[in-house]
Design a protein around this motif. Structure first.
Motif, mmCIF file in Angstrom:
data_model
loop_
_atom_site.group_PDB
_atom_site.id
_atom_site.type_symbol
_atom_site.label_atom_id
_atom_site.label_comp_id
_atom_site.label_asym_id
_atom_site.label_seq_id
_atom_site.Cartn_x
_atom_site.Cartn_y
_atom_site.Cartn_z
ATOM 1 N N ASP A 144 -17.714 24.414 -7.028
ATOM 2 C CA ASP A 144 -16.937 25.473 -7.672
ATOM 3 C C ASP A 144 -15.587 25.610 -6.972
ATOM 4 O O ASP A 144 -15.489 25.437 -5.754
ATOM 5 N N TYR A 187 -14.164 28.557 -7.123
ATOM 6 C CA TYR A 187 -14.255 29.932 -6.648
ATOM 7 C C TYR A 187 -15.716 30.393 -6.640
ATOM 8 O O TYR A 187 -16.530 29.912 -7.411
ATOM 9 N N ARG A 212 -12.278 37.007 -6.564
ATOM 10 C CA ARG A 212 -12.528 35.562 -6.503
ATOM 11 C C ARG A 212 -12.209 35.055 -5.102
ATOM 12 O O ARG A 212 -11.188 35.405 -4.520
ATOM 13 N N ASP A 235 -13.057 24.196 -13.145
ATOM 14 C CA ASP A 235 -14.416 24.067 -12.586
ATOM 15 C C ASP A 235 -15.499 24.673 -13.461
ATOM 16 O O ASP A 235 -16.676 24.666 -13.093
ATOM 17 N N SER A 280 -15.613 27.918 -14.353
ATOM 18 C CA SER A 280 -15.839 29.338 -14.080
ATOM 19 C C SER A 280 -15.397 30.216 -15.243
ATOM 20 O O SER A 280 -15.984 31.279 -15.488
ATOM 21 N N LYS A 340 -18.290 30.072 -17.651
ATOM 22 C CA LYS A 340 -19.453 30.760 -17.088
ATOM 23 C C LYS A 340 -19.321 32.269 -17.302
ATOM 24 O O LYS A 340 -20.278 32.947 -17.661
ATOM 25 N N HIS A 341 -18.109 32.773 -17.077
ATOM 26 C CA HIS A 341 -17.893 34.215 -17.124
ATOM 27 C C HIS A 341 -17.909 34.753 -18.550
ATOM 28 O O HIS A 341 -18.125 35.941 -18.762
ATOM 29 N N ASP A 364 -22.488 32.205 -8.027
ATOM 30 C CA ASP A 364 -22.074 31.078 -8.851
ATOM 31 C C ASP A 364 -22.076 31.453 -10.329
ATOM 32 O O ASP A 364 -21.448 30.790 -11.142
ATOM 33 N N ARG A 365 -22.786 32.517 -10.687
ATOM 34 C CA ARG A 365 -22.962 32.920 -12.090
ATOM 35 C C ARG A 365 -22.839 34.436 -12.201
ATOM 36 O O ARG A 365 -23.701 35.108 -12.739
ATOM 37 N N ASN A 386 -18.015 22.859 -16.656
ATOM 38 C CA ASN A 386 -16.712 22.312 -16.252
ATOM 39 C C ASN A 386 -16.195 21.309 -17.284
ATOM 40 O O ASN A 386 -14.998 21.253 -17.563
#
Length: 305
Positions: free
Chosen positions: A62, A64, A71, A91, A93, A96-97, A125-126, A261
């Protein structure tokens, strides 16, 4: 003209794959290239691809770690991003968010969240997924100490985890990333140990596939796994352990789901620029990206799309 996206991963090269898709009237070639945990090889590959592809994804690391809106840049990953001078490097993120957070609501027809126990091996990470599960009322075990640090300290409060993260993440993000996350051949190891009791407690195990797989016990009957980046071999692994249902938050292409990613890099390639949260939400709606559910108790030909 076909756009090209390459995921440069610290993971095993055995998981390499390629797929070509047509989205919003454009063709995009997606590739995943593992470097077997070799940081220098990954740096060299990013420099080689810079300016020759439309976007680069970082796999197996990652940029971040996130907690409560803050972050924290991972020092090792920053070197990868800085190695590319022309091509955007992402990456996953951003997706994911957004995508994973939204997936919790879309899965409400499968789960009565307030009655569901969820093991999340790595919340930092999540964090979007962690917040969405908390908001849905799920009983969540945050396993960051257990799975990243090997300490038998289960956490059940997201706010407490967040306070700890504010204290610890500035230090952890300066450590060699291989101390925090399995890379290369370590991703292929399965160690059934004291962590098995946390899987036994859970109805659902969610989050990063390599954290989930590494300590998964042989008996997972009746349980659901929510993750991404699963290959046909991974699906067979889950079936062998009796997993009832697999939910992937990214689409399955050519028999496997690609990592966030890769999908994030695909969207950046389509847009021709780096994107913000509102942009990702707009693309998620435009492309109709939704969680994909596989009923593993049925034969492969009967799985839901």
């Amino acid at each position: 003209m076909t756009k090209r996206v390459v995921s440069v991963s610290l993971g095993s090269s055995r998981r390499d794959a390629a797929a070509e898709v047509e989205l919003l009237g454009e063709r995009v070639l997606l590739e995943r290239r593992g470097t077997d945990g070799d940081f220098q090889a990954a740096l060299c590959l990013i420099r080689e691809l810079d300016g020759k592809v439309d976007a680069i994804g970082l796999g197996g690391i990652d940029l971040y770690l996130v907690a409560g809106g803050r972050r924290y840049i991972i020092r090792d990953a920053q070197r990868f991003k800085e190695a590319a001078k022309k091509t955007p490097v992402v990456d996953g993120s951003g997706l994911k968010h957004t995508l994973e957070r939204r997936a919790v609501g879309e899965l409400a027809s499968f789960f009565d969240w307030p009655r569901t126990r969820v093991l999340l091996p790595s919340a930092v990470d999540r964090f979007g997924l962690a917040e969405a599960l908390d908001e849905a009322g799920a009983k969540v075990l945050y396993g960051d100490f257990i799975f990243a640090l090997g300490l038998p300290i289960p956490l059940y409060s997201l706010s407490f985890l967040q306070k700890l993260a504010f204290l610890l993440l500035p230090l952890f993000t300066r450590l060699p990333f291989s101390l925090l996350y399995p890379t290369g051949k370590k991703q292929e190891e399965v160690r059934e140990d004291w962590r098995a009791r946390y899987y036994a407690w859970a109805d659902v195990v969610a989050g990063d596939w390599h954290y989930i797989r590494r300590h998964m016990p042989k008996d997972m009957r009746g349980k659901t796994v929510i993750t991404n980046t699963t290959t046909e071999e991974d699906v067979a692994f889950l079936r062998e352990r009796g997993v009832k249902r697999l939910v992937t938050t990214t689409p399955r292409l050519g028999g496997r789901s690609f990592g966030t990613n890769v999908m994030e890099a695909m969207l950046v390639a389509l847009a021709g620029r780096e994107l913000g949260e509102e942009d990702y939400l707009r693309y998620i709606d435009l492309l109709g990206l939704k969680p994909q559910v596989l009923d593993l108790e049925k034969g492969p030909s009967q799985e839901e799309a």
